[in-house]
Design a protein around this motif. Structure first.
Motif, short mmCIF file in Angstrom:
data_model
loop_
_atom_site.label_atom_id
_atom_site.label_comp_id
_atom_site.label_asym_id
_atom_site.label_seq_id
_atom_site.Cartn_x
_atom_site.Cartn_y
_atom_site.Cartn_z
N TRP A 194 8.25 22.37 -0.72
CA TRP A 194 6.84 22.36 -0.33
C TRP A 194 6.00 21.59 -1.35
O TRP A 194 5.15 20.78 -0.98
CB TRP A 194 6.33 23.80 -0.21
N ALA A 195 6.24 21.83 -2.64
CA ALA A 195 5.48 21.16 -3.69
C ALA A 195 5.71 19.65 -3.66
O ALA A 195 4.78 18.86 -3.89
CB ALA A 195 5.87 21.72 -5.06
N LYS A 196 6.93 19.24 -3.37
CA LYS A 196 7.25 17.82 -3.29
C LYS A 196 6.42 17.13 -2.21
O LYS A 196 5.79 16.08 -2.47
CB LYS A 196 8.74 17.64 -3.00
N TRP A 197 6.37 17.71 -1.03
CA TRP A 197 5.66 17.09 0.07
C TRP A 197 4.15 17.28 -0.04
O TRP A 197 3.38 16.45 0.43
CB TRP A 197 6.18 17.62 1.41
N PHE A 198 3.72 18.38 -0.68
CA PHE A 198 2.30 18.55 -0.91
C PHE A 198 1.78 17.50 -1.89
O PHE A 198 0.65 17.02 -1.76
CB PHE A 198 1.98 19.95 -1.44
N PHE A 199 2.62 17.14 -2.86
CA PHE A 199 2.24 16.08 -3.80
C PHE A 199 2.03 14.76 -3.06
O PHE A 199 1.09 14.02 -3.35
CB PHE A 199 3.32 15.92 -4.87
N LEU A 200 2.89 14.48 -2.07
CA LEU A 200 2.73 13.27 -1.27
C LEU A 200 1.45 13.33 -0.44
O LEU A 200 0.76 12.32 -0.26
CB LEU A 200 3.95 13.09 -0.36
N ALA A 201 1.12 14.53 0.04
CA ALA A 201 -0.07 14.69 0.88
C ALA A 201 -1.35 14.81 0.06
O ALA A 201 -2.45 14.77 0.63
CB ALA A 201 0.08 15.93 1.76
#
Length: 236
Positions: A194-201
């Motif tokens: 989740w943190a990985k994709w939230f960083f992208l978003a």
């Protein structure tokens, strides 16, 4: 020295929709990787964006003659820690400087994917250079030229995006398949993922208060700041 207040509030409102249009570049990537679990990323991102817009609106009312928006508000809030304030402001500006190159890559890839089934070759290097150069050419043409461009192109883009989102919400409300996918797919997302994709978003999440950057240019700064509440509601 103060900036001349040359922009109408409608022209500044156009700048406030720039970040919203950017969601269409990151959302498909995240959805392709996570499927229905992507809703967990966007759910928290929407809450953060909503609160950020309201907070920035409050700061803008307190400093209506400050240009630059969030980074300059942050620098003033951190005046007791000048080094940290400069670091935050520079990080914000560098993220915006990287945006044209990022969107140039995404747009080029979208064109390439759509050209491949037709057997048309895509001049990737040329398109990347072109899409990177266009925003800078417009930016150096003056704030008013950029404001008018946003006003006439971003508003139709947002209206089309709202139509698309409305169609998706209606389909989800009446489709048993979508409810089944949502209930079965959102429980297996780890925090690290989740943190990985939230960083992208995060760029889309934190870049929707751009109206505040032009408060000092606006002939009616409080009407300009009022749009931040509209921008916050658009995230919901």
């Amino acid at each position: 020295m103060r900036l001349p207040r040359t922009l109408s509030y409608l022209e500044t409102w156009g700048f406030g929709l720039t970040g919203h249009v950017g969601w269409i570049s990151t959302a498909p990537i995240i959805h392709a990787a996570l499927g229905s679990r992507a809703i967990l990323v966007w759910f928290f991102g929407t809450i953060i964006s909503f609160l950020l817009n309201l907070q920035v609106q409050s700061l803008g009312r307190h400093w209506p003659d400050v240009a630059g928006g969030t980074p300059n508000y942050t620098t003033r809030l951190l005046k007791k820690f000048p080094s940290l304030g400069r670091y935050v402001a520079l990080a914000y500006f560098f993220s915006w400087a990287a945006a044209p190159a990022l969107y140039a890559i995404i747009l080029t890839d979208l064109i390439k994917v759509n050209f491949q089934p037709l057997g048309i070759s895509c001049p990737e290097t040329f398109l990347k250079v072109l899409f990177t150069a266009i925003p800078f050419v417009l930016a150096f043409s003056g704030t008013r030229a950029l404001a008018l461009l946003h006003l006439f192109f971003v508003f139709p883009a947002i209206l089309l995006l709202l139509v698309f989102c409305t169609q998706g919400v209606v389909w989800s409300a009446f489709s048993f398949t979508s409810l089944k996918c949502l209930s079965s797919g959102t429980h297996s997302l780890s925090f690290a993922e989740w943190a990985k994709w939230f960083f992208l978003a995060s760029y889309s999440v934190y870049a929707c208060e751009t109206t505040s950057s032009f408060v000092a240019d606006s002939r009616d700064p409080y009407k300009t700041l009022r749009f931040l509440k509209v921008a916050a509601l658009k995230h919901e």
